[in-house]
Design a protein around this motif. Structure first.
Motif, PDB file in Angstrom:
ATOM      1  N   LEU A 134       0.837  -1.205   0.000  1.00 63.10           N
ATOM      2  CA  LEU A 134       0.000   0.000   0.000  1.00 63.10           C
ATOM      3  C   LEU A 134       0.870   1.253   0.000  1.00 63.10           C
ATOM      4  CD1 LEU A 134      -2.665   1.571   0.302  1.00 63.10           C
ATOM      5  CD2 LEU A 134      -2.496   1.197   2.781  1.00 63.10           C
ATOM      6  N   GLU A 135       1.885   1.279   0.841  1.00 64.01           N
ATOM      7  CA  GLU A 135       2.768   2.444   0.920  1.00 64.01           C
ATOM      8  C   GLU A 135       3.457   2.695  -0.417  1.00 64.01           C
ATOM      9  OE1 GLU A 135       5.356   1.606   4.171  1.00 64.01           O
ATOM     10  OE2 GLU A 135       3.728   1.687   5.670  1.00 64.01           O
ATOM     11  N   PHE A 136       3.885   1.616  -1.089  1.00 62.80           N
ATOM     12  CA  PHE A 136       4.526   1.783  -2.393  1.00 62.80           C
ATOM     13  C   PHE A 136       3.546   2.356  -3.415  1.00 62.80           C
ATOM     14  CE2 PHE A 136       4.947  -0.039  -6.656  1.00 62.80           C
ATOM     15  CZ  PHE A 136       6.061   0.675  -7.078  1.00 62.80           C
ATOM     16  N   LEU A 137       2.349   1.807  -3.479  1.00 67.03           N
ATOM     17  CA  LEU A 137       1.369   2.280  -4.463  1.00 67.03           C
ATOM     18  C   LEU A 137       1.009   3.745  -4.232  1.00 67.03           C
ATOM     19  CD1 LEU A 137      -0.940  -0.875  -4.655  1.00 67.03           C
ATOM     20  CD2 LEU A 137       0.608  -0.036  -6.442  1.00 67.03           C
ATOM     21  N   LEU A 138       0.910   4.140  -2.985  1.00 68.51           N
ATOM     22  CA  LEU A 138       0.635   5.549  -2.688  1.00 68.51           C
ATOM     23  C   LEU A 138       1.814   6.437  -3.074  1.00 68.51           C
ATOM     24  CD1 LEU A 138      -1.180   5.262   0.765  1.00 68.51           C
ATOM     25  CD2 LEU A 138      -2.204   5.664  -1.480  1.00 68.51           C
ATOM     26  N   SER A 139       3.025   5.901  -2.954  1.00 69.26           N
ATOM     27  CA  SER A 139       4.219   6.698  -3.289  1.00 69.26           C
ATOM     28  C   SER A 139       4.298   7.004  -4.776  1.00 69.26           C
ATOM     29  CB  SER A 139       5.488   5.972  -2.835  1.00 69.26           C
ATOM     30  OG  SER A 139       5.817   4.886  -3.696  1.00 69.26           O
ATOM     31  N   ILE A 140       3.674   6.155  -5.623  1.00 69.88           N
ATOM     32  CA  ILE A 140       3.674   6.430  -7.068  1.00 69.88           C
ATOM     33  C   ILE A 140       2.338   7.015  -7.523  1.00 69.88           C
ATOM     34  CG2 ILE A 140       5.447   4.697  -7.550  1.00 69.88           C
ATOM     35  CD1 ILE A 140       3.235   2.860  -8.623  1.00 69.88           C
ATOM     36  N   ASP A 141       1.517   7.437  -6.559  1.00 72.06           N
ATOM     37  CA  ASP A 141       0.271   8.146  -6.822  1.00 72.06           C
ATOM     38  C   ASP A 141      -0.703   7.314  -7.655  1.00 72.06           C
ATOM     39  OD1 ASP A 141      -1.461  10.284  -6.552  1.00 72.06           O
ATOM     40  OD2 ASP A 141      -0.719  11.319  -8.343  1.00 72.06           O
ATOM     41  N   ILE A 142      -0.980   6.120  -7.166  1.00 72.29           N
ATOM     42  CA  ILE A 142      -1.951   5.260  -7.844  1.00 72.29           C
ATOM     43  C   ILE A 142      -3.290   5.983  -7.964  1.00 72.29           C
ATOM     44  CG2 ILE A 142      -2.707   4.148  -5.690  1.00 72.29           C
ATOM     45  CD1 ILE A 142      -2.917   1.529  -7.328  1.00 72.29           C
ATOM     46  N   ASP A 143      -4.033   5.701  -9.040  1.00 74.19           N
ATOM     47  CA  ASP A 143      -5.305   6.387  -9.282  1.00 74.19           C
ATOM     48  C   ASP A 143      -6.432   5.840  -8.407  1.00 74.19           C
ATOM     49  OD1 ASP A 143      -4.268   7.983 -11.442  1.00 74.19           O
ATOM     50  OD2 ASP A 143      -4.329   6.175 -12.685  1.00 74.19           O
ATOM     51  N   ILE A 144      -6.515   4.503  -8.299  1.00 74.65           N
ATOM     52  CA  ILE A 144      -7.609   3.847  -7.580  1.00 74.65           C
ATOM     53  C   ILE A 144      -7.029   2.696  -6.762  1.00 74.65           C
ATOM     54  CG2 ILE A 144      -9.825   2.638  -7.794  1.00 74.65           C
ATOM     55  CD1 ILE A 144     -10.013   3.810 -10.661  1.00 74.65           C
ATOM     56  N   ILE A 145      -7.482   2.566  -5.527  1.00 76.50           N
ATOM     57  CA  ILE A 145      -7.064   1.450  -4.678  1.00 76.50           C
ATOM     58  C   ILE A 145      -8.177   0.416  -4.627  1.00 76.50           C
ATOM     59  CG2 ILE A 145      -6.377   0.736  -2.349  1.00 76.50           C
ATOM     60  CD1 ILE A 145      -5.331   3.599  -1.948  1.00 76.50           C
ATOM     61  N   LYS A 146      -7.807  -0.844  -4.743  1.00 77.16           N
ATOM     62  CA  LYS A 146      -8.778  -1.943  -4.613  1.00 77.16           C
ATOM     63  C   LYS A 146      -8.539  -2.669  -3.296  1.00 77.16           C
ATOM     64  CE  LYS A 146     -11.718  -5.270  -5.343  1.00 77.16           C
ATOM     65  NZ  LYS A 146     -11.582  -6.327  -6.337  1.00 77.16           N
ATOM     66  N   ILE A 147      -9.601  -2.855  -2.537  1.00 77.52           N
ATOM     67  CA  ILE A 147      -9.546  -3.635  -1.301  1.00 77.52           C
ATOM     68  C   ILE A 147     -10.082  -5.031  -1.604  1.00 77.52           C
ATOM     69  CG2 ILE A 147     -10.370  -3.846   1.072  1.00 77.52           C
ATOM     70  CD1 ILE A 147     -10.677  -0.806   1.123  1.00 77.52           C
ATOM     71  N   ALA A 148      -9.241  -6.037  -1.378  1.00 76.23           N
ATOM     72  CA  ALA A 148      -9.646  -7.413  -1.640  1.00 76.23           C
ATOM     73  C   ALA A 148     -10.750  -7.834  -0.675  1.00 76.23           C
ATOM     74  CB  ALA A 148      -8.451  -8.348  -1.501  1.00 76.23           C
ATOM     75  N   SER A 149     -11.573  -8.761  -1.118  1.00 78.19           N
ATOM     76  CA  SER A 149     -12.733  -9.160  -0.315  1.00 78.19           C
ATOM     77  C   SER A 149     -12.331  -9.752   1.036  1.00 78.19           C
ATOM     78  CB  SER A 149     -13.601 -10.156  -1.091  1.00 78.19           C
ATOM     79  OG  SER A 149     -12.847 -11.281  -1.497  1.00 78.19           O
ATOM     80  N   PHE A 150     -11.173 -10.422   1.109  1.00 74.49           N
ATOM     81  CA  PHE A 150     -10.806 -11.001   2.400  1.00 74.49           C
ATOM     82  C   PHE A 150     -10.322  -9.946   3.390  1.00 74.49           C
ATOM     83  CE2 PHE A 150      -6.891 -11.604  -0.139  1.00 74.49           C
ATOM     84  CZ  PHE A 150      -5.972 -10.939   0.667  1.00 74.49           C
ATOM     85  N   ASP A 151     -10.157  -8.699   2.942  1.00 72.03           N
ATOM     86  CA  ASP A 151      -9.815  -7.614   3.867  1.00 72.03           C
ATOM     87  C   ASP A 151     -11.047  -6.847   4.356  1.00 72.03           C
ATOM     88  OD1 ASP A 151      -7.057  -7.582   4.505  1.00 72.03           O
ATOM     89  OD2 ASP A 151      -6.583  -6.988   2.446  1.00 72.03           O
ATOM     90  N   ILE A 152     -12.246  -7.287   3.948  1.00 68.19           N
ATOM     91  CA  ILE A 152     -13.469  -6.723   4.533  1.00 68.19           C
ATOM     92  C   ILE A 152     -13.404  -6.907   6.053  1.00 68.19           C
ATOM     93  CG2 ILE A 152     -15.915  -7.225   4.880  1.00 68.19           C
ATOM     94  CD1 ILE A 152     -15.952  -5.778   2.496  1.00 68.19           C
ATOM     95  N   GLY A 153     -13.593  -5.840   6.793  1.00 70.24           N
ATOM     96  CA  GLY A 153     -13.527  -5.927   8.245  1.00 70.24           C
ATOM     97  C   GLY A 153     -12.133  -5.768   8.821  1.00 70.24           C
ATOM     98  N   ASN A 154     -11.117  -5.680   7.963  1.00 74.38           N
ATOM     99  CA  ASN A 154      -9.743  -5.439   8.438  1.00 74.38           C
ATOM    100  C   ASN A 154      -9.591  -3.926   8.637  1.00 74.38           C
ATOM    101  OD1 ASN A 154      -7.007  -5.225   8.917  1.00 74.38           O
ATOM    102  ND2 ASN A 154      -6.371  -6.367   7.093  1.00 74.38           N
ATOM    103  N   LEU A 155     -10.159  -3.430   9.717  1.00 75.59           N
ATOM    104  CA  LEU A 155     -10.317  -1.984   9.897  1.00 75.59           C
ATOM    105  C   LEU A 155      -9.000  -1.215  10.028  1.00 75.59           C
ATOM    106  CD1 LEU A 155     -13.514  -1.822  12.143  1.00 75.59           C
ATOM    107  CD2 LEU A 155     -13.311  -1.882   9.647  1.00 75.59           C
ATOM    108  N   PRO A 156      -7.957  -1.746  10.681  1.00 79.14           N
ATOM    109  CA  PRO A 156      -6.691  -0.997  10.700  1.00 79.14           C
ATOM    110  C   PRO A 156      -6.128  -0.766   9.304  1.00 79.14           C
ATOM    111  CG  PRO A 156      -6.695  -2.655  12.421  1.00 79.14           C
ATOM    112  CD  PRO A 156      -7.912  -2.921  11.574  1.00 79.14           C
ATOM    113  N   PHE A 157      -6.211  -1.787   8.463  1.00 73.51           N
ATOM    114  CA  PHE A 157      -5.710  -1.660   7.087  1.00 73.51           C
ATOM    115  C   PHE A 157      -6.607  -0.726   6.280  1.00 73.51           C
ATOM    116  CE2 PHE A 157      -4.950  -3.785   2.798  1.00 73.51           C
ATOM    117  CZ  PHE A 157      -3.698  -3.200   2.618  1.00 73.51           C
ATOM    118  N   ILE A 158      -7.915  -0.887   6.424  1.00 71.28           N
ATOM    119  CA  ILE A 158      -8.854  -0.038   5.687  1.00 71.28           C
ATOM    120  C   ILE A 158      -8.706   1.418   6.112  1.00 71.28           C
ATOM    121  CG2 ILE A 158     -11.325   0.480   5.404  1.00 71.28           C
ATOM    122  CD1 ILE A 158     -11.803  -2.551   5.361  1.00 71.28           C
TER     123      ILE A 158
END
Length: 248
Positions: free
Chosen positions: A109-133
């Motif tokens: 995530l930190e890498f993708l933000l460093s290159i200014d990604i346009d859209i972030i996708k949250i995988a379905s298994f991270d639903i409810g992973n509130l610290p990451f979200i």
């Protein structure tokens, strides 16, 4: 805003790791699927040594889809380098396409933000992973989230956190079966998602290996569509068999 109040369908061609670790293949995917209507090309990013326990990383991986003797070697083979991902970002910008990727861990995530990604996708298994979200929400980027097997309270808590900081969200109905047969698609859930979560733009991410799920979901009100893509369904790899070839 990319998704909010959208009238036309937004099409995401999910390459994932079907490029098989080849930068040239990744560019070819961009060229071909941009020509036939994709609005965004999607990849995946993993920091495998961070993501997997040492035992899992070093475990022998015996599969006809394996690209290495251990699971770690297999996963590392499928990763593009950080420099290659930077070049992909530049190439997509030249093509006037959106760059979207799924980070499977915090370093990715930190890498993708460093290159200014346009859209972030949250995988379905991270639903409810509130610290990451929460880390994703703080980036204030347009965000796509698939529900997979998420429960209603998990979906709600995840969306509540995102909408505090991220006004442009696509919520995708998804069944986490690979492939998903037609009788398991559950497309009627699109109606429920639209009713329960009006703050999000509802769409479909499916692993059905046919073409009818998208048009039917569109008639039900879906606006964002994510579909796995491949050049050849018979290629080596776990995702090719349920992906769509260009004619699909």
């Amino acid at each position: 805003m990319i998704f909010k109040n959208r009238d036309k369908p937004f099409i995401i061609a999910e390459v994932g790791q079907n490029h098989q670790g080849s930068f040239d293949n990744a560019i070819k995917y961009i060229d071909i699927f941009s020509q036939i209507g994709a609005d965004a090309i999607k990849f995946q990013n993993r920091n495998n040594k961070y993501l997997f326990a040492k035992e899992a990383y070093e475990k022998p991986y015996e599969s006809h889809n394996a690209f290495g003797k251990s699971y770690g070697e297999h996963r590392e083979h499928l990763e593009l380098t950080l420099e290659e991902m930077k070049e992909i970002k530049k190439y997509l910008k030249k093509k006037n396409l959106f760059f979207i990727s799924t980070p499977f861990d915090e370093p990715s995530l930190e890498f993708l933000l460093s290159i200014d990604i346009d859209i972030i996708k949250i995988a379905s298994f991270d639903i409810g992973n509130l610290p990451f979200i929460n880390k994703i929400a703080e980036a204030k980027k347009p965000t796509v989230i698939s529900i997979g097997g998420g429960k209603s309270d998990q979906i709600k808590s995840s969306l509540d956190l995102l909408t505090k900081k991220t006004p442009d969200i696509a919520l995708l109905h998804c069944v986490s079966e690979y492939p998903c047969t037609f009788d398991r698609l559950g497309l009627e859930n699109i109606y429920k998602l639209k009713q329960d979560f009006p703050e999000a733009t509802v769409g479909l991410s499916d692993h059905f290996n046919g073409i009818l799920s998208g048009p039917i979901a569109y008639m039900m009100g879906a606006k964002v569509f994510e579909k796995h893509v491949t050049f050849n369904r018979a290629e080596k790899g776990t995702d090719h068999s349920f992906s769509l070839e260009p004619e699909g």
